[in-house]
Write an enzyme that holds these catalytic residues in place. Structure first.
Site, PDB file in Angstrom:
ATOM      1  N   ARG A  59      37.072  24.705  27.891  1.00 38.19           N
ATOM      2  CA  ARG A  59      36.586  25.464  29.047  1.00 38.19           C
ATOM      3  C   ARG A  59      36.089  26.795  28.528  1.00 38.19           C
ATOM      4  NH1 ARG A  59      38.343  29.130  32.987  1.00 38.19           N
ATOM      5  NH2 ARG A  59      37.600  28.664  35.092  1.00 38.19           N
ATOM      6  N   SER A 127      38.634  19.141  40.189  1.00 33.56           N
ATOM      7  CA  SER A 127      39.537  20.167  40.718  1.00 33.56           C
ATOM      8  C   SER A 127      39.620  20.028  42.229  1.00 33.56           C
ATOM      9  CB  SER A 127      39.000  21.568  40.405  1.00 33.56           C
ATOM     10  OG  SER A 127      38.966  21.784  39.026  1.00 33.56           O
ATOM     11  N   LYS A 156      40.834  32.228  36.446  1.00 32.05           N
ATOM     12  CA  LYS A 156      39.629  31.617  37.022  1.00 32.05           C
ATOM     13  C   LYS A 156      39.049  32.552  38.065  1.00 32.05           C
ATOM     14  CE  LYS A 156      37.993  27.376  39.231  1.00 32.05           C
ATOM     15  NZ  LYS A 156      38.374  26.010  39.655  1.00 32.05           N
TER      16      LYS A 156
HETATM   17  N1  3NM Z   1      41.516  26.038  37.758  1.00 37.74           N
HETATM   18  P1  3NM Z   1      46.085  30.102  34.078  1.00 37.74           P
HETATM   19  S1  3NM Z   1      43.324  27.658  38.447  1.00 37.74           S
HETATM   20  C1  3NM Z   1      40.875  26.743  35.471  1.00 37.74           C
HETATM   21  O1  3NM Z   1      43.121  25.947  40.919  1.00 37.74           O
HETATM   22  C2  3NM Z   1      41.685  26.873  36.680  1.00 37.74           C
HETATM   23  O2  3NM Z   1      41.569  24.668  40.152  1.00 37.74           O
HETATM   24  C3  3NM Z   1      42.322  26.334  38.764  1.00 37.74           C
HETATM   25  O3  3NM Z   1      44.629  29.496  34.250  1.00 37.74           O
HETATM   26  C4  3NM Z   1      42.338  25.597  40.045  1.00 37.74           C
HETATM   27  O4  3NM Z   1      46.953  29.016  33.551  1.00 37.74           O
HETATM   28  C5  3NM Z   1      42.666  27.833  36.912  1.00 37.74           C
HETATM   29  O5  3NM Z   1      45.897  31.194  33.033  1.00 37.74           O
HETATM   30  C6  3NM Z   1      43.091  28.883  35.928  1.00 37.74           C
HETATM   31  O6  3NM Z   1      46.515  30.641  35.391  1.00 37.74           O
HETATM   32  C7  3NM Z   1      44.330  28.503  35.185  1.00 37.74           C
END
Ligand code: 3NM
Length: 227
Positions: A59, A127, A156
């Site tokens: 990503r 997602s 994100k």
């Molecule tokens: N997608 P971290 S939250 C890439 O809810 C991504 O679909 C999400 O990063 C969703 O583990 C997210 O640092 C970020 O919080 C995840």
């Protein structure tokens, strides 16, 4: 009764079908170079593989197609040599060019039906952030869904709102395809996610932001095994 049976046969088909046992694992690793303490995406992937992570998603929102392609090519070799499933985020063209195992898309990307026409047998992840999106993903043939954000995250940008743990619990009880919990998951809250039906946990900052990824993953796994 009928629903139960239908879901059981769905499970069988999924788990014993070609290359579909890919999510029978605890941690789903995702790159995030800006949180990687100066290490490159490639170095991070090498560490994740050493740590025994079995599914890795590339990503990267900032780089050119050319840079992303080159990194994915290198990661494809590393993951292939170590038997790790490799998923590319967003870029269907790059996923095809490097022969990734799968592609992960979001609600705002080209519709999954169209992606399927292009990618054939590749794994497709989508997602989702609410019940309607989860049901639609199953109907449209997603191989797995992302479920989140479980907690607040700043990783994100413009992430949709979600009911987090409550939504995850619903998915764990109602959705017949594999699912991955994501968003703000840390070693400090992962047991709460497991208690709400989490089986596979995607983390960006918690893993790539750790100075010692091998130790971090060991520690998370020890914790997950306590309940
Ligand atoms: N997608 P971290 S939250 C890439 O809810 C991504 O679909 C999400 O990063 C969703 O583990 C997210 O640092 C970020 O919080 C995840």
């Amino acid at each position: 009764m009928y629903e139960g049976l239908r879901y059981k046969s769905y499970d069988l088909e999924k788990n014993f079908g070609l290359n579909k046992a890919f999510l029978n694992t605890d941690i789903y690793g995702i790159t995030g170079e800006e949180f990687s303490l100066g290490r490159t995406n490639i170095q991070i992937v090498e560490e994740m593989i050493k740590a025994g992570i079995k599914i890795i998603q590339y990503r990267e929102k900032e780089k050119s197609k050319f840079e992303k392609y080159n990194e994915c090519k290198a990661i494809r070799k590393l993951t292939k040599d170590s038997g790790v499933t490799f998923i590319v985020n967003d870029d269907v063209d790059i996923a095809l060019a490097v022969k990734a195992d799968g592609i992960h898309i979001g609600q705002e990307d080209i519709p999954i039906e169209e992606v399927k026409k292009i990618t054939g047998n590749m794994i497709i992840g989508l997602s989702t952030h609410n019940i309607e999106q989860a049901k639609a993903a199953v109907e449209k043939g997603a191989d797995y869904i992302g479920v989140g954000p479980i907690f607040n995250t700043t990783t994100k940008k413009n992430v949709e709102k979600s009911e987090g743990l409550k939504y995850l619990k619903w998915v764990s009880e109602n959705i017949p395809i594999p699912y991955v919990a994501i968003g703000g998951i840390k070693e400090s809250n992962i047991l709460e996610v497991k208690r709400h039906g989490g089986k596979c946990f995607a983390m960006i900052s918690e893993i790539v932001g750790s100075p010692n990824i091998v130790e971090k993953v060991k520690s998370i796994r020890r914790l997950l095994n306590t309940i």
